[in-house]
Enzyme design. Structure first.
Site, PDB file in Angstrom:
ATOM      1  CE  LYS A  55      -3.956  -2.046   2.418  1.00  0.00           C
ATOM      2  NZ  LYS A  55      -4.644  -2.240   3.705  1.00  0.00           N
ATOM      3  CD  GLN A  99      -4.023  -4.501   6.707  1.00  0.00           C
ATOM      4  OE1 GLN A  99      -3.843  -3.509   6.027  1.00  0.00           O
ATOM      5  NE2 GLN A  99      -4.614  -5.578   6.222  1.00  0.00           N
ATOM      6  CG  ASP A 122     -10.763  -0.397   4.857  1.00  0.00           C
ATOM      7  OD1 ASP A 122     -10.578  -0.657   3.650  1.00  0.00           O
ATOM      8  OD2 ASP A 122     -10.298  -1.095   5.774  1.00  0.00           O
TER       9      ASP A 122
END
Length: 303
Positions: A55, A99, A122
């Protein structure tokens, strides 16, 4: 039938990252700063570490700022929430991604709830999920949005539209299944969410023009489940036990690719189908959030 068309998620993701890079440069000129993505990893899970590094590299490659926070596994919930609040108030940060999974001492939902919805790239906060359900503009979970992009692109090649099609989503997770169903409803599909307790599951799937498999069971969806000519998106990623002579087992999806590809009209492979789309859409979401945070116009349907 000669076999299904293969939906190339790797190529589509590369093109999407190219669009993001061009628009990120324009944003920097307009805002006087780069769009910024903060990724937080708690613990030392090897797979998560690889994913976070990827990422970061792709964020920088698209001309955006990458902020990475690698915290020890013993980090407390209070410490993590303090960091999230600091990022919420940092004007250089447009997107925040914590995460998952998190260590057992931390309540994941409490942490997700603490993220500013304007930076929720997200798409998992209650505000984001609520706006999606209401059909309002908001940040959408990356994997299902990537699936929708692949679907629309493939159907456009066949001169078809999603509107009016029967769609079955196998899986009801908040990460993929539920938001995928909402996105398909927004496209005027007739949507069924199927799952492990659905009666006569093969019969339910067999009536679908579009199948999105996100159930987490290796090669569960068989050829005789699929309506001839249907478009199949395989979200699953499962590693089989290693065969004799193999160091590690091969990666497969939730769909029996060999069989289904002889029946379906189009299918996404595993790997190189949905997988590459997730990070590409994350970068897209970060850029969208940056434009909204700076009140700079962006034609969001262009990316």
């Amino acid at each position: 039938m000669s076999g299904a068309a293969i939906i190339d998620g790797k190529a589509f993701a590369e093109a999407l990252r190219g669009k993001v890079a061009l628009l990120a440069a324009e944003f920097e000129k307009a805002a006087g700063r780069k769009a910024g993505l903060a990724v937080v990893l708690v613990g030392e899970d090897p797979a998560s570490q690889v994913y976070v590094r990827s990422k970061g590299k792709q964020t920088l490659a698209c001309g955006m700022e990458s902020f990475q926070f690698l915290l020890p596994v013993e980090t407390t919930q209070e410490e993590l929430l303090h960091l999230v609040q600091r990022l919420n108030h940092d004007p250089a940060v447009d997107g925040i991604l914590v995460q998952l999974p998190l260590p057992s001492q931390i309540d994941e939902q409490v942490v997700v709830d603490a993220i500013n919805p304007a930076k929720d790239v997200d798409g998992l906060t209650p505000v984001s999920t609520g706006r999606l359900a209401l059909g309002l503009p908001g940040l959408v979970p990356c994997t299902p949005l990537g699936c929708l992009m692949l679907l629309k692109d493939q159907l456009s090649k066949e001169s078809k539209a999603l509107a009016g099609l029967d769609a079955v989503v196998i899986g009801r997770s908040i990460l993929v299944g539920k938001p995928m169903a909402q996105l398909l409803l927004k496209e005027s599909c007739t949507v069924t969410i199927a799952h492990s307790r659905t009666k006569n599951l093969p019969d339910v799937v067999r009536r679908a023009d579009v199948v999105v498999a996100a159930v987490g069971r290796a090669e569960m969806v068989k050829a005789d489940w699929i309506k001839p000519g249907a478009t199949v998106i395989d979200v699953g990623i499962n590693r089989l036990p290693p065969a004799e002579g193999e160091a590690k087992g091969r990666l497969v999806g939730d769909v029996d690719f060999a069989g289904v590809s002889q029946v379906a009209g189009a299918i996404s492979p595993v790997p190189f189908g949905v997988g590459p789309m997730t990070i590409a859409v994350l970068l897209r979401n970060t850029l969208v959030a940056a434009h909204r945070n700076e009140a700079i116009a962006l034609a969001e349907d262009a990316i």
